[in-house]
Design an enzyme around this catalytic site. Structure first.
Site, short mmCIF file in Angstrom:
data_model
loop_
_atom_site.label_atom_id
_atom_site.label_comp_id
_atom_site.label_asym_id
_atom_site.label_seq_id
_atom_site.Cartn_x
_atom_site.Cartn_y
_atom_site.Cartn_z
N TYR B 177 0.86 -1.19 0.00
CA TYR B 177 0.00 0.00 0.00
C TYR B 177 0.89 1.23 0.00
O TYR B 177 2.07 1.17 0.32
CB TYR B 177 -0.96 0.01 1.19
CG TYR B 177 -0.32 0.33 2.52
CD1 TYR B 177 0.19 -0.68 3.32
CD2 TYR B 177 -0.24 1.64 2.98
CE1 TYR B 177 0.76 -0.39 4.55
CE2 TYR B 177 0.32 1.94 4.20
CZ TYR B 177 0.83 0.92 4.99
OH TYR B 177 1.41 1.22 6.19
N CYS B 178 0.25 2.39 -0.37
CA CYS B 178 1.03 3.63 -0.41
C CYS B 178 0.15 4.80 -0.03
O CYS B 178 -0.52 4.76 0.98
CB CYS B 178 1.70 3.80 -1.76
SG CYS B 178 0.58 3.73 -3.16
N ARG B 179 0.17 5.86 -0.84
CA ARG B 179 -0.52 7.09 -0.42
C ARG B 179 -2.01 7.10 -0.73
O ARG B 179 -2.76 7.82 -0.12
CB ARG B 179 0.13 8.29 -1.10
CG ARG B 179 1.54 8.54 -0.63
CD ARG B 179 2.20 9.64 -1.42
NE ARG B 179 3.52 9.96 -0.87
CZ ARG B 179 4.39 10.77 -1.46
NH1 ARG B 179 4.08 11.33 -2.62
NH2 ARG B 179 5.55 11.02 -0.90
#
Lengths: 229, 229
Positions: B177-179
């Site tokens: 996952y990221c932003r």
DNA sequence: GTGGTATTCAAGTGAATACTTGAATACGAC
DNA sequence: GTCGTATTCAAGTATTCACTTGAATACCAC
């Protein structure tokens, strides 16, 4: 690294949505359309602008995807393109009320002092409706009532309230509601009722928030005698 | 009738909030700050603009109330002024993705084709985390991981992933996952992992949405050897 | 077809906007 | 105090914006 021009374009597209709400007049338009669809001339009247100018604002909302149109003969009816727009408008008001310093003053200048006016939240109202000890009063213009309202509510547009006070049931608290937290109609109605000694409070928010919360709604209903379908 | 000048001013105040998000560069700033606070020079770098220009955008966000500052010696750290701003930014993206015609193209131009990339929703991930059959991988820059992440997640910034692939546990599916939905980091990570034959998918949304949904979060944790507190 | 109304389009004006460049300010290290 | 760095301010330019006015279009009634 990352593709700067493509990223800029993507975020410009997001920003285009916010930008179109970044005009007070267009914000007023969205606020009106949150009550239901409206033809151009009525919107112009509502926001106090010329028809030509209003039309251009509507074109911008249309290009940005926030509204859609429906033609009916010579009139063109505008409406919000979906509930996401209602939520966006609510989010804007929420941020403004929490973080814009001058908002309280501006709201008071427009709405008057609310200190003396009690209000109910949605949940409080649903509880009291279940208990059956309140009369719910929709004080918006009748066409807005017709396009959707709280079940069981009585429609008395605020302008007609003074003349129709006797028709209202006695012995129960009257809860007036209108377009939303920043709408004057319910305040005005509560003040009028109180002056006549009737127990009245307002619903804190308005019809769009009620509907958006997934609470039951009702449409259609009272049609003035003689009005066409 | 109603007090037109006062109403106009009130709605201009609402609109001022939307207006400030109506620039792609400021939208990028808000998107970055949704991951945690940042000093001016890093924000400038992140959005690919000069420091002077970035500073002016930040002043506008500040005047509109969307961000706050904290001084630390000679640096000034900006952060979002509250969760209402996160929700507003999410509402903007939601409207854009539902109603802006060209958004899909623009997103694909920036992110590349996602057809081959599986993704998990928040609920799917929480279920699988409970079952214990996934490794959660935070591929954002480490300072963002430090300012808040999904509990139990491993921090491997996407740039370092190729070199640290061996450190990752085998035999379980990796969820990167990221932003957020429109962030490339997780896509890039999943592609890199897949190329090495490791089973990987991305979380559909990002950390801010996870936190905003009220799911558990963790902060602090891994500090590079030698890095000061 | 003509006449009437609702809406949109086009051109013009003054104000606001985004970015650039270069100077000013504010703090920390010494 | 001086020096170096982070940030903000100020001035300039090309562009965009909101509103006005007056003309054009689209539909309905006849």
């Amino acid at each position: 690294m990352s593709d700067r021009p493509a990223k800029d374009k993507l975020f410009d597209a997001f920003a285009s949505v916010a930008k179109v709400l970044g005009s007070g007049r267009r914000a007023e338009i969205v606020d009106v359309l949150a009550q239901g669809e409206r033809p151009v001339d009525e919107i112009a009247e509502e926001i106090g602008q010329s028809i030509a100018n209003t039309s251009q604002h509507l074109q911008q909302l249309l290009r940005a995807g926030l509204v859609r149109t429906r033609r009916e003969g010579t009139r063109i009816h505008y409406r919000l393109s979906g509930t996401a727009v209602t939520r966006l408008w609510a989010a804007v008001r929420e941020v403004a009320s929490e973080h814009v310093a001058e908002l309280d003053e501006l709201a008071e200048a427009y709405l008057g002092d609310r200190a003396a006016l009690d209000s109910l939240t949605r949940t409080e109202l649903t509880n009291r409706m279940a208990a059956g000890d309140v009369v719910v009063l929709d004080v918006r213009p009748e066409r807005e009532f017709r396009s959707g309202h709280i079940p069981g509510a009585v429609s008395v547009p605020v302008g007609e309230l003074a003349g129709r006070m006797k028709d209202l049931p006695h012995g129960r608290i009257i809860v007036a509601y209108c377009r939303g937290q920043y709408c004057v109609f319910a305040d005005e109605a509560v003040r009028t009722l109180r002056e006549q000694g009737m127990p009245a409070v307002r619903l804190e928010e308005g019809y769009p928030e009620w509907a958006e919360a997934g609470l039951p709604v009702e449409a259609g209903a009272p049609r003035k005698s003689g009005a066409p379908g």
